[in-house]
Design a protein around this motif. Sequence first.
Motif, mmCIF file in Angstrom:
data_model
loop_
_atom_site.group_PDB
_atom_site.id
_atom_site.type_symbol
_atom_site.label_atom_id
_atom_site.label_comp_id
_atom_site.label_asym_id
_atom_site.label_seq_id
_atom_site.Cartn_x
_atom_site.Cartn_y
_atom_site.Cartn_z
ATOM 1 N N LEU A 117 -21.446 17.043 5.408
ATOM 2 C CA LEU A 117 -20.371 17.515 4.913
ATOM 3 C C LEU A 117 -19.010 17.668 5.997
ATOM 4 O O LEU A 117 -18.089 17.381 5.502
ATOM 5 C CB LEU A 117 -20.632 19.110 4.514
ATOM 6 N N PHE A 118 -19.286 17.657 7.235
ATOM 7 C CA PHE A 118 -18.341 17.709 8.088
ATOM 8 C C PHE A 118 -17.619 16.375 8.057
ATOM 9 O O PHE A 118 -16.597 16.031 8.131
ATOM 10 C CB PHE A 118 -19.171 18.176 9.529
ATOM 11 N N GLU A 119 -18.552 15.007 8.221
ATOM 12 C CA GLU A 119 -18.048 13.998 8.241
ATOM 13 C C GLU A 119 -17.339 13.545 7.046
ATOM 14 O O GLU A 119 -16.416 12.914 6.885
ATOM 15 C CB GLU A 119 -19.196 12.855 8.477
ATOM 16 N N TYR A 120 -17.680 14.136 6.015
ATOM 17 C CA TYR A 120 -16.956 13.808 4.666
ATOM 18 C C TYR A 120 -15.684 14.666 4.623
ATOM 19 O O TYR A 120 -14.448 13.811 4.240
ATOM 20 C CB TYR A 120 -17.739 14.440 3.642
ATOM 21 N N THR A 169 -29.983 18.364 -7.288
ATOM 22 C CA THR A 169 -29.446 17.843 -8.475
ATOM 23 C C THR A 169 -27.899 18.558 -8.732
ATOM 24 O O THR A 169 -27.262 17.782 -9.661
ATOM 25 C CB THR A 169 -30.333 17.819 -9.604
ATOM 26 N N HIS A 170 -27.881 19.735 -8.469
ATOM 27 C CA HIS A 170 -26.691 20.381 -8.920
ATOM 28 C C HIS A 170 -26.230 21.270 -7.610
ATOM 29 O O HIS A 170 -27.034 21.953 -6.817
ATOM 30 C CB HIS A 170 -27.087 21.476 -10.237
ATOM 31 N N VAL A 171 -25.216 21.373 -7.604
ATOM 32 C CA VAL A 171 -24.526 22.504 -6.572
ATOM 33 C C VAL A 171 -23.675 23.274 -7.491
ATOM 34 O O VAL A 171 -22.742 22.981 -8.006
ATOM 35 C CB VAL A 171 -23.691 21.809 -5.497
ATOM 36 N N PHE A 190 -24.719 15.874 -0.630
ATOM 37 C CA PHE A 190 -26.217 16.080 -1.098
ATOM 38 C C PHE A 190 -26.736 14.639 -1.661
ATOM 39 O O PHE A 190 -27.924 14.787 -2.160
ATOM 40 C CB PHE A 190 -26.285 17.319 -2.033
ATOM 41 N N ALA A 191 -25.910 13.470 -1.671
ATOM 42 C CA ALA A 191 -26.473 12.435 -2.112
ATOM 43 C C ALA A 191 -27.682 11.929 -1.350
ATOM 44 O O ALA A 191 -27.827 12.094 -0.217
ATOM 45 C CB ALA A 191 -25.156 11.356 -2.123
#
Length: 250
Positions: free
Chosen positions: A9-12, A213-215, A207-208
């Motif tokens: 998440l940080f890298e994104y 499957t869902h957030v 989360f890929a």
Amino acid sequence: MTLNVQNRLFEYLAPKAAGAVIADVRIGLGYTAVKLESGHAGVAWTPKSDSPHCTHFQAAGTLAGRPAQELLVFLVDEQSSLGRAVGLAAANALLSALPHPPVSRNEIISSLNIVAGERVVMIGYFAPVIAHLKRIGCHLDIVELKPHEGETITPEQGKKALAECSVAILTGTSLINGTCDELLASLGNPRAAVLLGPSSPLCADAFAGTKITHVAGSRVRDVDAVLRVVSEGGGTMLMKKHVDFETVRV
């Protein structure tokens, strides 16, 4: 402790945070909120502090006015759960400021079409969801550190349940207490695995490749109202009329 999801998440978000500046930070008893100068905000659950003195966050008093990237770094702090809460709230504020991917505002648990007898494991005590699942008649295991009148099982029992369940519901607070990667590693082959709660970042990219499957998280709609609720010790039930609950598919 591993923080794989937090690092992803940080890298994104780090390159997308360029130019964003922190306007306000509130570390409340129930939730932490971060507001950007753009007017966008994000929230995350506040963990219990184990500070031996009256200062709970050493960077307090220096956060407003900083580049958002500097708060985002707290998301990958292996030593401080409170730091991760601040970092996750900053991440959720940044996600709110980005162009939104397609989302659903349908109630996530109903959309999973859980049936009687199906094995469901819940990590975290989501009372309204529990009531709904009990009405369905599924086999429900709840893992929660705080006991709830014999309704819950231990984390060790939870690992076995996660390996065998067909639906998993994981609390977004696992990104703050540092257990998310461990929980994901314990999952067998569920047909659905949901990261649920206001803290959950609406970012499929983080989360890929995982079994999520869902957030199902939240997007702050009325920023001033949420900041006020957080500052005054409020939680989900008091914030919910000021946020939109949304779900992204992974």
